[in-house]
Write a protein that holds these residues in place. Structure first.
Motif, PDB file in Angstrom:
ATOM      1  N   LEU A 148       0.698  -1.243   0.214  1.00 14.08           N
ATOM      2  CA  LEU A 148       0.287  -0.445   0.276  1.00 14.08           C
ATOM      3  C   LEU A 148       0.604   1.217   0.064  1.00 14.08           C
ATOM      4  CD1 LEU A 148      -2.447  -1.108   2.570  1.00 14.08           C
ATOM      5  CD2 LEU A 148      -2.486  -1.174   0.240  1.00 14.08           C
ATOM      6  N   VAL A 149       1.762   1.047   0.537  1.00 16.11           N
ATOM      7  CA  VAL A 149       2.869   2.414   0.898  1.00 16.11           C
ATOM      8  C   VAL A 149       3.749   2.676  -0.467  1.00 16.11           C
ATOM      9  CG1 VAL A 149       5.040   2.907   1.546  1.00 16.11           C
ATOM     10  CG2 VAL A 149       3.088   2.312   3.379  1.00 16.11           C
ATOM     11  N   SER A 150       3.934   1.257  -1.181  1.00 14.46           N
ATOM     12  CA  SER A 150       4.505   1.444  -2.682  1.00 14.46           C
ATOM     13  C   SER A 150       3.458   2.274  -3.323  1.00 14.46           C
ATOM     14  CB  SER A 150       5.074   0.126  -2.871  1.00 14.46           C
ATOM     15  OG  SER A 150       5.395   0.504  -4.139  1.00 14.46           O
ATOM     16  N   PRO A 209     -10.667   6.640   1.805  1.00 13.55           N
ATOM     17  CA  PRO A 209     -10.486   8.078   1.178  1.00 13.55           C
ATOM     18  C   PRO A 209      -8.509   7.907   1.982  1.00 13.55           C
ATOM     19  CG  PRO A 209     -11.198   9.038   2.354  1.00 13.55           C
ATOM     20  CD  PRO A 209     -11.587   7.571   2.604  1.00 13.55           C
ATOM     21  N   LEU A 210      -7.230   7.582   0.954  1.00 12.02           N
ATOM     22  CA  LEU A 210      -5.911   7.863   1.597  1.00 12.02           C
ATOM     23  C   LEU A 210      -5.124   8.702   1.373  1.00 12.02           C
ATOM     24  CD1 LEU A 210      -4.265   4.561   0.637  1.00 12.02           C
ATOM     25  CD2 LEU A 210      -5.453   5.591   2.733  1.00 12.02           C
ATOM     26  N   SER A 211      -5.528   9.960  -0.309  1.00 10.48           N
ATOM     27  CA  SER A 211      -4.660  11.309  -0.439  1.00 10.48           C
ATOM     28  C   SER A 211      -5.347  12.095  -0.938  1.00 10.48           C
ATOM     29  CB  SER A 211      -3.533  10.968  -1.384  1.00 10.48           C
ATOM     30  OG  SER A 211      -4.526  10.425  -2.172  1.00 10.48           O
ATOM     31  N   ILE A 228      -2.927   2.825   7.829  1.00 11.94           N
ATOM     32  CA  ILE A 228      -2.218   2.069   6.002  1.00 11.94           C
ATOM     33  C   ILE A 228      -1.848   0.998   7.240  1.00 11.94           C
ATOM     34  CG2 ILE A 228      -0.382   1.361   4.464  1.00 11.94           C
ATOM     35  CD1 ILE A 228       0.029   4.793   4.029  1.00 11.94           C
ATOM     36  N   GLU A 229      -1.161   0.566   7.654  1.00 12.69           N
ATOM     37  CA  GLU A 229      -1.159  -0.899   8.591  1.00 12.69           C
ATOM     38  C   GLU A 229      -1.939  -1.674   8.927  1.00 12.69           C
ATOM     39  OE1 GLU A 229       1.996  -3.057  11.508  1.00 12.69           O
ATOM     40  OE2 GLU A 229       2.041  -1.152  11.435  1.00 12.69           O
ATOM     41  N   PHE A 230      -3.089  -0.415   9.837  1.00 16.61           N
ATOM     42  CA  PHE A 230      -4.150  -0.502  10.012  1.00 16.61           C
ATOM     43  C   PHE A 230      -5.409  -1.658   9.251  1.00 16.61           C
ATOM     44  CE2 PHE A 230      -8.622   0.758  11.603  1.00 16.61           C
ATOM     45  CZ  PHE A 230      -9.292  -0.315  12.474  1.00 16.61           C
TER      46      PHE A 230
END
Length: 256
Positions: free
Chosen positions: A85-87, A155-157, A169-171
């Motif tokens: 997800l981070v990538s 939503p993330l960004s 994000i880990e959660f």
């Protein structure tokens, strides 16, 4: 007969089409379900997804993203990892959304009662958001999925700016993975229920034919006995075995 011929024609046309999905093939976790339905004379699948975790870059002004066709930044039909997800976020330029989408399947059915059988199986297996639709040309489509609380969309960004922390994000990854495990469990239960229902349906058809054949045999035997002047009073009909008498036991599991 006309309905059956039309259905077979629809089925042949659908199954001969090129798979235009992003993956281009049936997901492994539901391949057995799709094969079982397509092998039946009463059904064929029109679309399917075993369930997925995806990261999508929505409306974006980033030309590089559009050129590389990276609106789907990440997708998996299995569990995900935080670093996945981070990538994917590092490649985003627009409004990124993280989603978990459960198993969904569209099946065209020959008769309404065939669709009702599948609907019963779906509900019994935990797919509560299932339904039957009938098109203008008489096409009967059975659709099921699990939405409401089993879906996940976050939503993330916003315009390329990440709005959440690494811990969050880990959660999200943990929550989505739990939902994926439950999703796969329901798929397995659906497959088992489908096997049982179709097996019982086959037994019912065979037992009906056997009963009809034995009924004809009894009538013929009775006429023969009467023509010979034999009395049937007090005689025991042994044409039905214990096994025949018990064929209907346990047949109401998927009664509609």
């Amino acid at each position: 007969m006309e309905v059956e011929n039309t259905f077979r024609q629809w089925k042949k046309q659908c199954l001969n089409k090129v798979d235009l999905s992003k993956k281009g093939s049936v997901d492994e976790d539901i391949a057995n379900i799709v094969s079982m339905l397509n092998d039946s004379e009463k059904y064929f699948t029109t679309s399917s997804c075993s369930g997925r975790i995806i990261v999508i870059d929505g409306v974006s002004d980033c030309l590089d993203v559009q050129k590389q066709n990276c609106s789907w930044l990440f997708v998996t039909h299995q569990k995900c990892q935080k670093m996945d997800l981070v990538s994917s976020l590092e490649r985003s330029c627009g409004d990124v959304v993280f989603k978990f989408e459960p198993f969904i399947l569209h099946v065209q059915c020959q008769q309404l009662e065939d669709a009702q059988l599948l609907h019963s199986v779906a509900i019994h297996s935990g797919f509560r958001n299932s339904g039957i639709t009938i098109g203008k040309k008489g096409k009967i489509i059975m659709v099921w999925a699990v939405r409401s609380t089993h879906c996940l969309e976050v939503p993330l960004s916003r315009k390329g700016q990440v709005l959440v922390s690494a811990d969050y994000i880990e959660f999200l990854a943990e929550v989505a993975n739990q939902k994926m495990v439950e999703n796969l469990r329901r798929i397995e239960r659906f497959f088992e229920c489908l096997q049982s229902a179709m097996h019982h349906e086959g037994l019912h058809c065979r037992s009906t034919r056997v009963m009809e054949e034995k009924s004809v045999y009894r009538r013929r035997r009775k006429r023969t006995q009467e023509s010979r002047g034999e009395s049937c009073e007090g005689s025991r009909d042994t044409s039905l075995s214990d096994e025949d008498n018990g064929l209907d036991n346990g047949m109401d599991l998927f009664s509609l």
